[in-house]
Design a protein around this motif. Structure first.
Motif, PDB file in Angstrom:
ATOM      1  N   LEU A 273       0.859  -1.186   0.000  1.00  0.00           N
ATOM      2  CA  LEU A 273       0.000   0.000   0.000  1.00  0.00           C
ATOM      3  C   LEU A 273       0.888   1.227   0.000  1.00  0.00           C
ATOM      4  O   LEU A 273       1.600   1.489   0.968  1.00  0.00           O
ATOM      5  CB  LEU A 273      -0.903  -0.001   1.236  1.00  0.00           C
ATOM      6  N   ASN A 274       0.867   1.978  -1.094  1.00  0.00           N
ATOM      7  CA  ASN A 274       1.669   3.189  -1.182  1.00  0.00           C
ATOM      8  C   ASN A 274       1.200   4.224  -0.156  1.00  0.00           C
ATOM      9  O   ASN A 274       0.014   4.315   0.153  1.00  0.00           O
ATOM     10  CB  ASN A 274       1.572   3.761  -2.592  1.00  0.00           C
ATOM     11  N   PHE A 275       2.153   5.029   0.350  1.00  0.00           N
ATOM     12  CA  PHE A 275       1.793   5.960   1.432  1.00  0.00           C
ATOM     13  C   PHE A 275       0.812   7.033   0.963  1.00  0.00           C
ATOM     14  O   PHE A 275       0.024   7.536   1.762  1.00  0.00           O
ATOM     15  CB  PHE A 275       3.043   6.599   2.046  1.00  0.00           C
ATOM     16  N   ASP A 276       0.838   7.409  -0.338  1.00  0.00           N
ATOM     17  CA  ASP A 276      -0.150   8.373  -0.829  1.00  0.00           C
ATOM     18  C   ASP A 276      -1.546   7.764  -0.835  1.00  0.00           C
ATOM     19  O   ASP A 276      -2.533   8.447  -0.506  1.00  0.00           O
ATOM     20  CB  ASP A 276       0.215   8.832  -2.242  1.00  0.00           C
ATOM     21  N   GLU A 277      -1.640   6.498  -1.209  1.00  0.00           N
ATOM     22  CA  GLU A 277      -2.931   5.812  -1.125  1.00  0.00           C
ATOM     23  C   GLU A 277      -3.398   5.770   0.324  1.00  0.00           C
ATOM     24  O   GLU A 277      -4.557   6.066   0.632  1.00  0.00           O
ATOM     25  CB  GLU A 277      -2.801   4.383  -1.646  1.00  0.00           C
ATOM     26  N   ALA A 278      -2.477   5.384   1.208  1.00  0.00           N
ATOM     27  CA  ALA A 278      -2.833   5.269   2.622  1.00  0.00           C
ATOM     28  C   ALA A 278      -3.197   6.622   3.218  1.00  0.00           C
ATOM     29  O   ALA A 278      -4.033   6.704   4.125  1.00  0.00           O
ATOM     30  CB  ALA A 278      -1.681   4.639   3.399  1.00  0.00           C
ATOM     31  N   GLY A 279      -2.567   7.703   2.703  1.00  0.00           N
ATOM     32  CA  GLY A 279      -2.930   9.038   3.176  1.00  0.00           C
ATOM     33  C   GLY A 279      -4.391   9.348   2.922  1.00  0.00           C
ATOM     34  O   GLY A 279      -5.062   9.979   3.745  1.00  0.00           O
TER      35      GLY A 279
ATOM     36  N   TYR B  25       5.866  -0.165  20.108  1.00  0.00           N
ATOM     37  CA  TYR B  25       6.786   0.153  19.017  1.00  0.00           C
ATOM     38  C   TYR B  25       6.984   1.668  18.991  1.00  0.00           C
ATOM     39  O   TYR B  25       6.010   2.427  19.040  1.00  0.00           O
ATOM     40  CB  TYR B  25       6.234  -0.311  17.679  1.00  0.00           C
ATOM     41  N   VAL B  26       8.229   2.088  18.891  1.00  0.00           N
ATOM     42  CA  VAL B  26       8.564   3.511  18.822  1.00  0.00           C
ATOM     43  C   VAL B  26       9.120   3.809  17.434  1.00  0.00           C
ATOM     44  O   VAL B  26      10.076   3.171  16.987  1.00  0.00           O
ATOM     45  CB  VAL B  26       9.585   3.898  19.908  1.00  0.00           C
ATOM     46  N   LEU B  27       8.498   4.781  16.765  1.00  0.00           N
ATOM     47  CA  LEU B  27       8.882   5.156  15.402  1.00  0.00           C
ATOM     48  C   LEU B  27       9.464   6.569  15.425  1.00  0.00           C
ATOM     49  O   LEU B  27       8.718   7.552  15.507  1.00  0.00           O
ATOM     50  CB  LEU B  27       7.675   5.117  14.471  1.00  0.00           C
ATOM     51  N   PRO B  28      10.783   6.699  15.380  1.00  0.00           N
ATOM     52  CA  PRO B  28      11.377   8.046  15.374  1.00  0.00           C
ATOM     53  C   PRO B  28      10.988   8.812  14.114  1.00  0.00           C
ATOM     54  O   PRO B  28      10.870   8.255  13.027  1.00  0.00           O
ATOM     55  CB  PRO B  28      12.888   7.767  15.403  1.00  0.00           C
ATOM     56  N   MET B  29      10.770  10.120  14.276  1.00  0.00           N
ATOM     57  CA  MET B  29      10.454  11.014  13.163  1.00  0.00           C
ATOM     58  C   MET B  29      11.481  12.130  13.099  1.00  0.00           C
ATOM     59  O   MET B  29      11.844  12.704  14.130  1.00  0.00           O
ATOM     60  CB  MET B  29       9.056  11.624  13.327  1.00  0.00           C
ATOM     61  N   ASP B  30      11.945  12.425  11.915  1.00  0.00           N
ATOM     62  CA  ASP B  30      12.845  13.550  11.702  1.00  0.00           C
ATOM     63  C   ASP B  30      12.033  14.840  11.829  1.00  0.00           C
ATOM     64  O   ASP B  30      11.073  15.045  11.086  1.00  0.00           O
ATOM     65  CB  ASP B  30      13.472  13.448  10.310  1.00  0.00           C
ATOM     66  N   ILE B  31      12.395  15.701  12.768  1.00  0.00           N
ATOM     67  CA  ILE B  31      11.591  16.900  13.010  1.00  0.00           C
ATOM     68  C   ILE B  31      11.621  17.854  11.822  1.00  0.00           C
ATOM     69  O   ILE B  31      10.760  18.726  11.703  1.00  0.00           O
ATOM     70  CB  ILE B  31      12.049  17.634  14.288  1.00  0.00           C
ATOM     71  N   ARG B  32      12.575  17.689  10.901  1.00  0.00           N
ATOM     72  CA  ARG B  32      12.603  18.539   9.707  1.00  0.00           C
ATOM     73  C   ARG B  32      11.491  18.179   8.730  1.00  0.00           C
ATOM     74  O   ARG B  32      11.142  18.980   7.855  1.00  0.00           O
ATOM     75  CB  ARG B  32      13.958  18.414   8.999  1.00  0.00           C
ATOM     76  N   ALA B  33      10.953  16.975   8.862  1.00  0.00           N
ATOM     77  CA  ALA B  33       9.919  16.529   7.925  1.00  0.00           C
ATOM     78  C   ALA B  33       8.539  17.070   8.290  1.00  0.00           C
ATOM     79  O   ALA B  33       7.620  17.001   7.471  1.00  0.00           O
ATOM     80  CB  ALA B  33       9.878  15.003   7.871  1.00  0.00           C
ATOM     81  N   GLY B  34       8.356  17.578   9.467  1.00  0.00           N
ATOM     82  CA  GLY B  34       7.060  18.125   9.858  1.00  0.00           C
ATOM     83  C   GLY B  34       6.163  17.079  10.493  1.00  0.00           C
ATOM     84  O   GLY B  34       6.328  15.872  10.295  1.00  0.00           O
ATOM     85  N   PRO B  35       5.167  17.522  11.246  1.00  0.00           N
ATOM     86  CA  PRO B  35       4.298  16.593  11.987  1.00  0.00           C
ATOM     87  C   PRO B  35       3.414  15.736  11.095  1.00  0.00           C
ATOM     88  O   PRO B  35       2.899  14.708  11.536  1.00  0.00           O
ATOM     89  CB  PRO B  35       3.456  17.527  12.870  1.00  0.00           C
ATOM     90  N   GLU B  36       3.183  16.151   9.826  1.00  0.00           N
ATOM     91  CA  GLU B  36       2.310  15.375   8.949  1.00  0.00           C
ATOM     92  C   GLU B  36       3.044  14.263   8.210  1.00  0.00           C
ATOM     93  O   GLU B  36       2.425  13.506   7.469  1.00  0.00           O
ATOM     94  CB  GLU B  36       1.636  16.301   7.927  1.00  0.00           C
ATOM     95  N   ALA B  37       4.361  14.181   8.376  1.00  0.00           N
ATOM     96  CA  ALA B  37       5.142  13.178   7.643  1.00  0.00           C
ATOM     97  C   ALA B  37       5.122  11.840   8.366  1.00  0.00           C
ATOM     98  O   ALA B  37       6.152  11.227   8.618  1.00  0.00           O
ATOM     99  CB  ALA B  37       6.572  13.673   7.449  1.00  0.00           C
ATOM    100  N   ARG B  38       3.920  11.380   8.660  1.00  0.00           N
ATOM    101  CA  ARG B  38       3.774  10.100   9.341  1.00  0.00           C
ATOM    102  C   ARG B  38       3.808   8.967   8.316  1.00  0.00           C
ATOM    103  O   ARG B  38       3.822   9.181   7.116  1.00  0.00           O
ATOM    104  CB  ARG B  38       2.462  10.071  10.119  1.00  0.00           C
ATOM    105  N   HIS B  39       3.786   7.757   8.818  1.00  0.00           N
ATOM    106  CA  HIS B  39       3.720   6.584   7.942  1.00  0.00           C
ATOM    107  C   HIS B  39       2.240   6.233   7.774  1.00  0.00           C
ATOM    108  O   HIS B  39       1.656   5.490   8.561  1.00  0.00           O
ATOM    109  CB  HIS B  39       4.522   5.427   8.536  1.00  0.00           C
ATOM    110  N   TYR B  40       1.642   6.779   6.704  1.00  0.00           N
ATOM    111  CA  TYR B  40       0.204   6.629   6.517  1.00  0.00           C
ATOM    112  C   TYR B  40      -0.200   5.176   6.321  1.00  0.00           C
ATOM    113  O   TYR B  40      -1.313   4.787   6.679  1.00  0.00           O
ATOM    114  CB  TYR B  40      -0.256   7.469   5.323  1.00  0.00           C
ATOM    115  N   THR B  41       0.689   4.375   5.746  1.00  0.00           N
ATOM    116  CA  THR B  41       0.359   2.953   5.566  1.00  0.00           C
ATOM    117  C   THR B  41       0.135   2.288   6.912  1.00  0.00           C
ATOM    118  O   THR B  41      -0.818   1.523   7.094  1.00  0.00           O
ATOM    119  CB  THR B  41       1.479   2.248   4.788  1.00  0.00           C
TER     120      THR B  41
END
Length: 724
Positions: free
Chosen positions: A45-51, A484-500
């Motif tokens: 499932l592509n992340f754009d689809e999952a978004g 499960y802990v999923l680190p996020m790069d703060i430069r990517a912004g809060p919406e850059a989650r793993h939508y899948t």
């Protein structure tokens, strides 16, 4: 060269009956290609689809919106459709892709009446020329690998061909009926439906904002043609033509404005949302044009036009067998012939009031090239060109009809002698032979490319988030006391989650995983209050080939886990490593106070204010070290630090080198005038002998490797640690 100048006779009754059934067979063929193996191809499932699926869950939770800011911004129509399909099928990939397949099938069906009304006018059912073009457009779209890829992906762009086709079908009906007396109500009803479907396209996909330009450009050119011809001797006054045309345009624009008013009001109060995505990918953005606007525009134009004549193709494996052109080589000559026929038909004499369908076709195609021409990324970009797919296959049908007509004319001239005479109906039927052969070959090519060559040639791991699907399954099967802990790069912004992950786990317990934007100011709090509350085991996902692979570049999370948990296992998978930790009882994740004064100044550029080094460490473990740096002057390079562990006999037994980073990952050349903390885990060899070891630090240039001196020293001692 012109199919309308060739006498394509009315087919015999049997053939006519077969032709009347052909649209249904073409729809069945389109249905097979779009539903065959749909649950498993494409996989994952592509992340754009999952978004889109994530947005759908906002709707299902009672949070309806007119605009979603995820993924660069999403129009509202597709998420509402996804909400309906998810309600019926559940949060599975098929729920996001089945609507796209159904829309693709409807698009194939919709081009048939469009072709009839465009090329048949009021008498569309009795015109074999219009019927042949309509059938060939249907068949071409049904067999198009370009359309097939998007019909099997949960992308909102698939709505654009359907709604533009329906919108322009009803618009052309209103134009045709405007020349008939006593049809005012039917004209208005057709205009209402036209404006409605064009508005739906705008509610569906970003590129549809340009769709209105196609009829406006057509009306403008049609008016200029009428204006030029009305000044000839004996022509009626210009007002006789302009008044009905302006009235029709005005009604259409008013209705369109009415249907779009909710979205327009939203953008009035949120103007940034209107431009965010288009500005980011625009050719006018300096990041894309790279100082050469005309050069960039020329390259994009060449690549884009090349995909219509079989020379170039979208390199993106997500939506194409990389490099395959949008128009196959097999059909490229017919596309060019169709364009030439259309241009030729522009200069042929027509009744003064008669609207030229070829002019409309050219306007439609040219306008829908703009989304790809104005955004150079990934050219030729088949997704951004999706609005041009219907006029493209109409051109191909026009060209193929012209070629078939010329073939019939040639055969007729050769076989005109009595001894070679053929049944007129058989001769007429030969005009269907050329398209039949071409589309049979196209069917074989499309099936082979999509179902055989594409899966064998493409690694689906990243394009279709296979890693995220695997991770979602693991999270769903994990014990309740595991997080499960999923680190996020703060430069990517809060919406850059793993939508899948978010979509597939939307109905699962929310405490099973958390996102951790890695920032020293909030990492402690999030780990303590959200991650480990009531948990005995923590599984840290360390991304290796993802947009968040540098999330913990400063090793903040690693530092916190080193002091509050015990590493049990480390496993490697495509795109991520998984570290499993056993949590200490009453674990409280706290970064240490960096209080040991150092006061070393490196060449008047950088000052090391303080350090933290624990008093003891054990062989085979990592030594946590924290440093506080302060910039003293503007630095031209992003300096590196080399942290070293020196044994009692002066031997260097461990070393870690890393670029100095501020909180938002800026190198020293971009540091603001404030202190920055750095965190390191220095590995201690398992065979390290007990004793007092020294920790030292070197700051050096990243390119020349030349060290900065501090009080004449290259290596500044930070303190001692007992290894035991």
């Amino acid at each position: 060269m012109n199919s309308e100048t060739v006498n394509l006779k009315q087919p015999p009754a049997l053939l006519s009956s077969l032709l009347s059934l052909l649209p249904f067979f073409i729809i069945l063929l389109a249905t097979f290609l779009r539903l065959y193996h749909l649950p498993v191809l494409p996989p994952g499932l592509n992340f754009d689809e999952a978004g889109n699926g994530v947005a759908a869950f906002d709707v299902l939770r009672g949070e309806p919106k007119l605009w979603w800011r995820i993924g660069g911004g999403k129009e509202p129509l597709w998420p509402y459709l996804m909400a309906a399909s998810t309600t019926i099928l559940g949060n599975i990939p098929l729920a996001l892709r089945l609507p796209a397949a159904l829309v693709g099938i409807l698009s194939v069906a919709a081009v048939y009446p469009l072709g009839l009304v465009l090329f048949g006018g009021a008498n569309r059912q009795g015109c074999p020329h219009a019927r042949l073009i309509s059938l060939l457009t249907m068949l071409g779209l049904a067999l198009s690998a370009w359309h097939l890829h998007f019909s099997r992906l949960g992308f909102r762009a698939i709505l654009l061909p359907l709604f533009s086709t329906l919108g322009f079908y009803f618009l052309w009906r209103s134009i045709v009926r405007s020349q008939e007396p006593g049809t005012g109500r039917r004209i208005f009803f057709a205009l209402v439906l036209s404006a409605f479907f064009v508005a739906l396209a705008v509610y569906a996909y970003l590129a549809a904002r340009l769709l209105l330009l196609a009829p406006l450009l057509f009306f403008a050119l049609h008016w200029l043609n009428v204006f030029a011809r009305s000044h000839r001797a004996g022509s009626p006054p210009m007002a006789a033509f302009t008044r009905p045309l302006l009235l029709l345009i005005s009604k259409f624009l008013f209705l369109l404005f009415l249907f779009l008013s909710p979205l327009l009001v939203y953008f009035l109060f949120h103007p940034a949302d209107f431009m965010t995505r288009s500005t980011a990918v625009s050719i006018f953005n300096p990041a894309w044009r790279q100082g050469d606007l005309f050069g960039a525009a020329g390259r994009v134009l060449t690549l884009t036009l090349g995909t219509f004549v079989g020379f170039t193709g979208d390199p993106n494996p997500l939506v194409n067998l990389p490099g395959q052109p949008a128009v196959p080589v097999l059909l490229a000559s017919f596309f060019l012939l169709g364009v030439l026929v259309s241009l030729y038909r522009l200069i042929r004499p027509r009744p003064l009031l008669s609207a030229n369908p070829y002019l409309f076709l050219l306007c439609w195609w040219a306008v829908m090239l703009l989304p790809a021409l104005l955004a150079p990324e990934g050219a030729p970009h088949h997704l951004r060109l999706i609005g041009a797919i219907v006029p493209t296959y109409l051109f191909i049908a026009v060209g193929m009809t012209a070629a078939a007509g010329l073939l019939v004319k040639l055969i007729s001239s050769i076989l005109r002698y009595p001894k070679y005479a053929l049944c007129p109906h058989l001769l007429s039927a030969t005009c269907y032979l050329l398209p039949a052969i071409c589309y049979l070959l196209l069917a074989l090519q499309t099936y082979s490319n999509y179902f055989l060559r594409w899966p064998a040639a493409v690694d689906f791991t990243l394009p279709f988030d296979l890693y995220a699907v695997r991770l979602a399954n693991d999270i769903a099967q994990a014990p309740p006391d595991t997080v499960y802990v999923l680190p996020m790069d703060i430069r990517a912004g809060p919406e850059a989650r793993h939508y899948t992950l978010d979509y597939l786990l939307a109905s699962y317990r929310p405490s099973a995983y958390i996102y951790l934007p890695v920032d020293e100011h909030n990492a402690e709090t999030l780990l303590t209050t959200r991650a480990v509350a009531g948990k005995n085991e923590l599984r840290l996902v360390r991304w290796t080939a993802d947009k968040h692979h540098e999330a913990d570049a400063k090793e903040i999370v690693a530092f916190l886990l080193q002091t509050n948990a015990v590493l049990v296992t480390r496993e490697s998978y495509p795109v991520y490593d998984l570290e499993t930790y056993t949590l200490n009882r009453n674990a409280s994740f706290t970064l240490p106070a960096i209080t040991q004064p150092i006061g070393a100044t490196f060449d008047n550029l950088l000052r090391l204010d303080a350090a933290f080094i624990p008093p003891t460490a054990a062989p085979g473990h990592s030594l946590p070290v924290a440093l506080t740096f302060a910039p003293l002057a503007q630095m031209e390079a992003d300096y590196k630090v080399s942290l070293r562990l020196i044994s009692p006999n002066g031997e260097r037994v461990a070393q870690k080198d890393r670029v100095l980073l501020h909180n938002f990952h800026q190198g020293t050349s971009l540091w603001p005038p404030e202190t920055a903390n750095e965190y390191y885990l220095l590995p201690i060899p398992s065979d390290a002998q007990p004793g007092q070891y020294t920790v030292g630090v070197v700051v050096y240039h990243p390119d020349t490797q030349a060290p900065l001196l501090a009080g004449g020293l290259v290596e500044v001692p930070l303190g001692a640690v007992w290894v035991k």
